[in-house]
Design a protein around this motif. Structure first.
Motif, PDB file in Angstrom:
ATOM      1  N   GLU A 129       0.824  -1.196   0.000  1.00 34.43           N
ATOM      2  CA  GLU A 129       0.000   0.000   0.000  1.00 34.43           C
ATOM      3  C   GLU A 129       0.865   1.255   0.000  1.00 34.43           C
ATOM      4  N   LYS A 133      -4.213   0.932  -2.716  1.00 32.53           N
ATOM      5  CA  LYS A 133      -3.722  -0.318  -3.302  1.00 32.53           C
ATOM      6  C   LYS A 133      -3.820  -0.206  -4.817  1.00 32.53           C
ATOM      7  N   THR A 136      -8.543   2.431  -0.355  1.00 33.15           N
ATOM      8  CA  THR A 136      -9.150   1.175   0.081  1.00 33.15           C
ATOM      9  C   THR A 136     -10.541   1.368   0.683  1.00 33.15           C
TER      10      THR A 136
END
Length: 109
Positions: A61, A74, A83
């Motif tokens: 990430e 991501k 996310t």
């Protein structure tokens, strides 16, 4: 995604941020101070507010911390997506930087 693939894609994001800061500093009077240490970039604005972008290799990430909050991104095979709300990284970085600089700023990959 493998660790090397993550690092290649994530490093490209950090390089793009640095390049955008250089362009913004040349084209405007915003004067963003950007400091990179390893997998982390700190953008400091005239009002001393900061945006911090750092890599989270174990999670694959990229994290962004701004006055507006903290965000995790991501890679979705096309772009870096938040996310939680699925916002795109550079659009969110541009929005946060605009708010903190007090004038429109555009970051892109």
């Amino acid at each position: 995604m493998t660790d090397p693939e993550f690092m290649d894609r994530a490093e490209a994001v950090l390089r793009a941020i640095e390049s955008c800061c250089d362009r913004i500093n040349e084209e405007t009077d915003v004067d963003i101070d950007n400091q990179r240490v390893g997998g982390m970039i700190t953008l400091t604005f005239r009002n001393r507010s900061q945006i911090i972008v750092n890599l989270q290799k174990p999670l694959h990430e990229i994290w962004l911390a701004a006055k507006s909050g903290g965000y995790h991104y991501k890679f979705d095979s096309k772009e870096w997506r938040d996310t939680k709300d699925m916002g795109e990284f550079f659009a969110n970085l541009s929005r946060s930087a605009t708010a903190q600089a007090g004038q429109p700023l555009q970051f892109r990959g």
